[in-house]
Motif scaffolding. Structure first.
Motif, PDB file in Angstrom:
ATOM      1  N   VAL A 111       0.840  -1.207   0.000  1.00 35.49           N
ATOM      2  CA  VAL A 111       0.000   0.000   0.000  1.00 35.49           C
ATOM      3  C   VAL A 111       0.871   1.252   0.000  1.00 35.49           C
ATOM      4  N   THR A 112       1.921   1.243   0.793  1.00 29.18           N
ATOM      5  CA  THR A 112       2.833   2.387   0.829  1.00 29.18           C
ATOM      6  C   THR A 112       3.507   2.579  -0.518  1.00 29.18           C
ATOM      7  N   SER A 113       3.922   1.485  -1.153  1.00 28.45           N
ATOM      8  CA  SER A 113       4.624   1.612  -2.427  1.00 28.45           C
ATOM      9  C   SER A 113       3.729   2.186  -3.523  1.00 28.45           C
ATOM     10  N   PHE A 114       2.473   1.692  -3.665  1.00 23.78           N
ATOM     11  CA  PHE A 114       1.642   2.252  -4.737  1.00 23.78           C
ATOM     12  C   PHE A 114       1.205   3.674  -4.422  1.00 23.78           C
ATOM     13  N   SER A 115       1.020   3.993  -3.151  1.00 21.72           N
ATOM     14  CA  SER A 115       0.618   5.360  -2.790  1.00 21.72           C
ATOM     15  C   SER A 115       1.740   6.350  -3.065  1.00 21.72           C
ATOM     16  N   LEU A 116       2.947   6.011  -2.635  1.00 22.97           N
ATOM     17  CA  LEU A 116       4.073   6.923  -2.862  1.00 22.97           C
ATOM     18  C   LEU A 116       4.436   6.992  -4.340  1.00 22.97           C
ATOM     19  N   TYR A 117       4.312   5.891  -5.053  1.00 22.74           N
ATOM     20  CA  TYR A 117       4.552   5.896  -6.496  1.00 22.74           C
ATOM     21  C   TYR A 117       3.626   6.906  -7.173  1.00 22.74           C
ATOM     22  N   ARG A 118       2.374   6.919  -6.765  1.00 18.78           N
ATOM     23  CA  ARG A 118       1.383   7.824  -7.360  1.00 18.78           C
ATOM     24  C   ARG A 118       1.609   9.264  -6.943  1.00 18.78           C
ATOM     25  N   VAL A 119       2.023   9.491  -5.692  1.00 17.66           N
ATOM     26  CA  VAL A 119       2.277  10.861  -5.217  1.00 17.66           C
ATOM     27  C   VAL A 119       3.459  11.470  -5.964  1.00 17.66           C
ATOM     28  N   PHE A 120       4.526  10.695  -6.155  1.00 24.94           N
ATOM     29  CA  PHE A 120       5.730  11.220  -6.793  1.00 24.94           C
ATOM     30  C   PHE A 120       5.653  11.232  -8.319  1.00 24.94           C
ATOM     31  N   ASP A 121       4.702  10.528  -8.896  1.00 30.20           N
ATOM     32  CA  ASP A 121       4.509  10.553 -10.343  1.00 30.20           C
ATOM     33  C   ASP A 121       3.030  10.766 -10.659  1.00 30.20           C
ATOM     34  N   PRO A 122       2.605  12.041 -10.757  1.00 33.13           N
ATOM     35  CA  PRO A 122       1.183  12.329 -11.019  1.00 33.13           C
ATOM     36  C   PRO A 122       0.678  11.788 -12.353  1.00 33.13           C
ATOM     37  N   ASN A 123       1.576  11.422 -13.258  1.00 36.23           N
ATOM     38  CA  ASN A 123       1.161  10.865 -14.544  1.00 36.23           C
ATOM     39  C   ASN A 123       0.966   9.358 -14.494  1.00 36.23           C
ATOM     40  N   ALA A 124       1.216   8.750 -13.348  1.00 33.35           N
ATOM     41  CA  ALA A 124       1.014   7.309 -13.186  1.00 33.35           C
ATOM     42  C   ALA A 124      -0.468   7.062 -12.910  1.00 33.35           C
ATOM     43  N   LEU A 125      -1.240   6.893 -13.963  1.00 32.40           N
ATOM     44  CA  LEU A 125      -2.684   6.771 -13.847  1.00 32.40           C
ATOM     45  C   LEU A 125      -3.105   5.309 -13.870  1.00 32.40           C
ATOM     46  N   PHE A 126      -4.107   4.980 -13.061  1.00 30.15           N
ATOM     47  CA  PHE A 126      -4.644   3.620 -13.063  1.00 30.15           C
ATOM     48  C   PHE A 126      -5.254   3.326 -14.419  1.00 30.15           C
ATOM     49  N   GLY A 127      -4.873   2.210 -14.980  1.00 31.26           N
ATOM     50  CA  GLY A 127      -5.365   1.836 -16.299  1.00 31.26           C
ATOM     51  C   GLY A 127      -4.513   2.372 -17.433  1.00 31.26           C
ATOM     52  N   VAL A 128      -3.562   3.252 -17.127  1.00 30.24           N
ATOM     53  CA  VAL A 128      -2.680   3.822 -18.142  1.00 30.24           C
ATOM     54  C   VAL A 128      -1.239   3.405 -17.866  1.00 30.24           C
ATOM     55  N   ASP A 129      -0.776   3.614 -16.648  1.00 29.28           N
ATOM     56  CA  ASP A 129       0.586   3.245 -16.236  1.00 29.28           C
ATOM     57  C   ASP A 129       0.593   1.792 -15.750  1.00 29.28           C
ATOM     58  N   PHE A 130       1.380   0.945 -16.402  1.00 29.24           N
ATOM     59  CA  PHE A 130       1.367  -0.481 -16.082  1.00 29.24           C
ATOM     60  C   PHE A 130       1.821  -0.752 -14.653  1.00 29.24           C
ATOM     61  N   CYS A 131       2.928  -0.134 -14.239  1.00 28.25           N
ATOM     62  CA  CYS A 131       3.484  -0.418 -12.908  1.00 28.25           C
ATOM     63  C   CYS A 131       2.495  -0.029 -11.817  1.00 28.25           C
ATOM     64  N   PHE A 132       1.926   1.159 -11.901  1.00 29.26           N
ATOM     65  CA  PHE A 132       0.963   1.591 -10.879  1.00 29.26           C
ATOM     66  C   PHE A 132      -0.281   0.701 -10.903  1.00 29.26           C
ATOM     67  N   SER A 133      -0.772   0.393 -12.083  1.00 28.68           N
ATOM     68  CA  SER A 133      -1.960  -0.460 -12.200  1.00 28.68           C
ATOM     69  C   SER A 133      -1.697  -1.848 -11.611  1.00 28.68           C
ATOM     70  N   PHE A 134      -0.493  -2.375 -11.835  1.00 25.21           N
ATOM     71  CA  PHE A 134      -0.123  -3.680 -11.290  1.00 25.21           C
ATOM     72  C   PHE A 134      -0.057  -3.624  -9.762  1.00 25.21           C
ATOM     73  N   LEU A 135       0.593  -2.597  -9.214  1.00 26.70           N
ATOM     74  CA  LEU A 135       0.719  -2.486  -7.762  1.00 26.70           C
ATOM     75  C   LEU A 135      -0.644  -2.357  -7.077  1.00 26.70           C
ATOM     76  N   ILE A 136      -1.523  -1.569  -7.640  1.00 27.10           N
ATOM     77  CA  ILE A 136      -2.816  -1.344  -6.988  1.00 27.10           C
ATOM     78  C   ILE A 136      -3.748  -2.545  -7.176  1.00 27.10           C
ATOM     79  N   SER A 137      -3.499  -3.370  -8.180  1.00 25.93           N
ATOM     80  CA  SER A 137      -4.397  -4.493  -8.427  1.00 25.93           C
ATOM     81  C   SER A 137      -4.029  -5.768  -7.654  1.00 25.93           C
ATOM     82  N   ILE A 138      -2.867  -5.762  -7.031  1.00 22.79           N
ATOM     83  CA  ILE A 138      -2.429  -6.969  -6.309  1.00 22.79           C
ATOM     84  C   ILE A 138      -3.312  -7.245  -5.137  1.00 22.79           C
TER      85      ILE A 138
END
Length: 138
Positions: A111-138
């Motif tokens: 939870v900390t990793s996907f939250s901080l990933y999103r805070v530090f990269d505002p362009n990491a959108l769910f459904g668009v950015d693979f890494c963020f989408s993968f982290l939040i879907s686990i």
């Protein structure tokens, strides 16, 4: 027109019933023969969780995104996960308790990793950015 609930005509501003055209945070503007949604200050259109508008028609989409609100939510989530991890680790008195809590500690780290990933990269959108989408879907 898709059905009675969703009206998506890309030559016009989008309407998602029961909200007005362009949503509560925008207004439909007609300029140079085309209409588009003009969002209020700090609000914009975004592809995150916005599955009813195609990327090339985003300017006619509903104004549903506020970066400050989204960043604040993800910051609060990461702070809560870190605090929970810290308090649980502090209250762990034996190796047996530590083994029982390993799953929770891993969940807090995720939870900390996907939250901080999103805070530090505002362009990491769910459904668009693979890494963020993968982290939040686990």
């Amino acid at each position: 027109v898709i059905d009675n609930l969703y009206l998506i005509n890309m030559s016009e501003c989008s309407t998602l019933w029961p909200v007005q055209k362009c949503g509560l945070m925008g207004s439909c503007v007609f300029e140079n023969g085309t209409s588009f949604c003009k969002c209020n200050a700090k609000w914009s259109q975004n592809l995150e969780w916005n599955y009813f508008v195609e990327e090339n028609s985003l300017s006619s989409g509903i104004c549903n995104y506020n970066l400050g609100v989204v960043s604040g939510i993800y910051t609060a989530i990461s702070v809560s996960a870190i605090l929970s991890f810290t308090l649980d680790l502090y209250n762990t008195n034996s190796r047996k308790q530590l083994k029982k809590r390993v799953g929770w500690f891993l969940f807090c780290a995720l939870v900390t990793s996907f939250s901080l990933y999103r805070v530090f990269d505002p362009n990491a959108l769910f459904g668009v950015d693979f890494c963020f989408s993968f982290l939040i879907s686990i």
